[in-house]
Design an enzyme around this catalytic site. Structure first.
Site, PDB file in Angstrom:
ATOM      1  N   GLY A   7     -18.775  54.252  42.191  1.00 34.38           N
ATOM      2  CA  GLY A   7     -17.784  55.312  42.266  1.00 34.38           C
ATOM      3  C   GLY A   7     -17.783  56.195  41.025  1.00 34.38           C
ATOM      4  CB  VAL A  10      -9.805  59.114  38.272  1.00 39.02           C
ATOM      5  CG1 VAL A  10      -8.968  59.033  37.005  1.00 39.02           C
ATOM      6  CG2 VAL A  10      -9.391  60.338  39.085  1.00 39.02           C
ATOM      7  N   GLY A 122      -3.296  49.702  32.641  1.00 39.26           N
ATOM      8  CA  GLY A 122      -4.103  50.812  32.148  1.00 39.26           C
ATOM      9  C   GLY A 122      -4.843  50.443  30.878  1.00 39.26           C
ATOM     10  CB  ILE A 124      -1.507  47.870  27.806  1.00 40.37           C
ATOM     11  CG1 ILE A 124      -0.618  49.098  27.780  1.00 40.37           C
ATOM     12  CG2 ILE A 124      -0.888  46.762  26.968  1.00 40.37           C
ATOM     13  CD1 ILE A 124       0.724  48.887  28.441  1.00 40.37           C
ATOM     14  CE  LYS A 193      -1.103  48.307  38.246  1.00 38.89           C
ATOM     15  NZ  LYS A 193      -0.483  49.565  37.788  1.00 38.89           N
TER      16      LYS A 193
END
Length: 381
Positions: A7, A10, A122, A124, A193
Site C-alpha cells: 500500500g 497515507v 500513532g 507514541i 487498540k
C-alpha cells in the site's frame, strides 16, 4: 535488509518516505524493494507491483510492512507472508485484533516477529513502553485516549460549544475522519487498540466482540453542560485492568476531571496511562494519527527486527471479565425505564445511576432499545 510495503497510501507513503530519505546509519540499512499497489496506473516508480506473489516469492525480501487497512486482503497477505518465512509489520489494528490468535500462533511456529507499534497510539511508543514495563514487573492497568478523530470532535464541542454533527463535518474536512466515521465515533477503533494493548500488557488475547464498547455518536451539548457543571469534560476512553480471573476491558465515553492529564489532552492527540507496582502511574502523550507519526512507529518496528530486538509474542486466549461497579450518566428518550437504577435525576431525560458494572448497564441499554441514548462513565474523584 530488503522490505516490501503493501500500500502506497497515507501510512505506506510515510514509511517509504522515511526509509528513502534515511538520516541515520541504521535506517540506511533498510531498503524498500517492492511496493504493492491496487492499480497499475497508480505506479510511482519501478518498485511498484500489483502482484502480491512477486513479493511473497522473493527470497531477498525479509519483512512485509502491511499498510492496506481493512480485514481482507490484508489478513490473507499477512498470513501468506508469515507462511513464506517473512516477518510482518502492520499498522492495521482491526485486522490484527480480529486475527491475533491465528497470526501470532503462526509467527511463533515460524520463529518470526509481528510488529504492531503503529496499530496503537500513532507516533507514541505505547506498545514498546508496555513491553519495557512488563520486563520488570506486571502491568496492573492501563487507560487512554486512543482515537484522534473522536478526541478532536470532543475537544471542539467543549471549546467552541458547537454540536456533534458540525464538529464531525469539520474533522472530515481536515482529513481526521473518514467519509464513513463509524469505527471512530462508535468506539470500535479504540476497541481494537485496547485488545492489542491487553495482549501486550497482560499476555491475554480477548475477542474484540466481547469488549463492551460505547461511542460518542449521540453526544449533545446538554451532556457537555452537565459535565462542565461538575468540573469535568468528556473523553472517549479505552481501558484494561488485570483481574483475579483474567482481564477486564472496556471502551466508553468518560466524564473525567477537566484539569486531569486525560482531561487536558486536546485535538487529535492521544495519551496513554499505565499503572504498575514500583513505577506507579506513567503517562505517554503525542500525535495519535497522521502519515509520518504512524509511519515513524512502523519503521521503529522494522528497525527492531533489523537489530533482532523483537520478542516473539506469547499469550493465552482470555474471556473478558466483569469489571468493578461504577456510576454512569445516561440520557434517554425513555429515562423512566432506568428508574430502578437512578441515583440522581439530572434533567427530564438524564440521570446518574447507582453503582453498576458495565455489563449490567449494557444489559439495561439493550432492553431499553433507545437508538438515540447516550452513555458515559463518571470517573471517581
Amino acid at each position: 535488509m530488503e522490505i516490501a510495503v503493501l500500500g502506497w497510501g497515507v501510512v505506506g507513503g510515510g514509511v517509504i518516505k522515511l526509509i528513502d530519505e534515511a538520516k541515520t546509519p541504521l535506517l540506511k540499512q533498510l531498503h524498500v524493494k517492492r511496493v504493492l499497489i491496487h492499480r497499475p496506473e497508480k505506479a510511482v516508480d519501478d518498485r511498484c507491483t500489483t502482484d502480491i506473489n512477486e513479493i511473497l516469492n522473493d527470497p531477498e525480501i525479509s519483512i512485509v510492512c502491511e499498510c492496506i487497512g481493512g480485514l481482507e486482503p490484508a489478513h490473507e497477505y499477512a498470513k501468506k507472508a508469515l507462511e513464506k518465512g517473512k516477518h510482518v509489520v502492520t499498522a492495521n489494528k482491526k485486522m490484527l485484533a480480529t486475527f491475533a490468535s491465528e497470526l501470532f500462533d503462526l509467527a511463533r511456529q515460524k520463529d518470526l516477529t509481528i510488529g504492531y507499534e503503529a496499530c496503537v497510539g500513532g507516533g507514541i511508543p505505547w506498545i514498546a513502553n508496555l513491553e519495557r514495563i512488563k520486563r520488570l514487573e506486571p502491568v496492573e492497568a492501563f487507560q487512554g485516549i486512543l482515537n484522534g478523530t473522536s478526541n478532536y470532535i470532543l475537544s471542539q464541542m467543549e471549546q467552541k460549544g458547537v454540536g456533534f454533527a458540525e464538529c464531525l463535518k469539520k474533522a472530515q474536512e481536515l482529513g481526521y475522519a473518514e467519509s464513513d466515521p463509524s469505527d471512530d465515533i462508535d468506539g470500535h477503533d479504540v476497541c481494537y487498540k485496547v485488545v492489542l494493548s491487553a495482549l501486550t500488557a497482560f499476555d491475554q488475547a480477548v475477542d474484540p466482540k466481547e469488549v463492551p464498547t460505547f461511542g460518542i455518536r449521540h453526544l449533545t451539548k446538554e451532556d457537555f453542560a452537565f459535565a462542565k457543571g461538575q468540573g469535568r469534560t468528556i473523553k472517549l476512553i479505552g481501558q484494561g485492568r488485570k483481574t483475579a480471573g483474567g482481564v477486564n476491558l472496556q471502551v466508553l465515553p468518560v466524564m473525567v476531571k477537566a484539569d486531569s492529564l486525560l482531561g487536558s489532552v486536546s485535538l487529535n492527540f492521544n495519551a496513554g496511562k499505565t499503572w504498575s507496582k514500583s513505577l506507579g502511574p506513567a503517562a505517554f502523550v503525542g500525535q495519535g494519527a497522521g502519515s509520518l507519526p504512524t509511519a515513524h512507529a512502523a519503521v521503529q518496528d522494522l528497525l527492531d527486527i533489523l537489530e533482532a530486538n523483537s520478542p516473539v509474542a506469547a499469550f493465552e486466549p482470555a474471556e473478558n471479565q466483569a469489571g468493578d461497579k461504577q456510576t454512569f450518566y445516561v440520557r434517554s428518550q425513555i429515562i423512566s425505564f432506568f428508574a430502578s437504577v437512578t441515583q440522581e435525576k439530572v434533567s427530564d431525560d438524564a440521570i446518574v445511576t447507582k453503582p453498576l458494572t458495565i455489563d449490567e448497564i449494557g444489559q439495561l441499554l439493550k432492553a431499553a432499545k433507545d437508538e438515540e441514548l447516550f452513555l458515559a462513565g463518571i470517573e471517581n474523584d
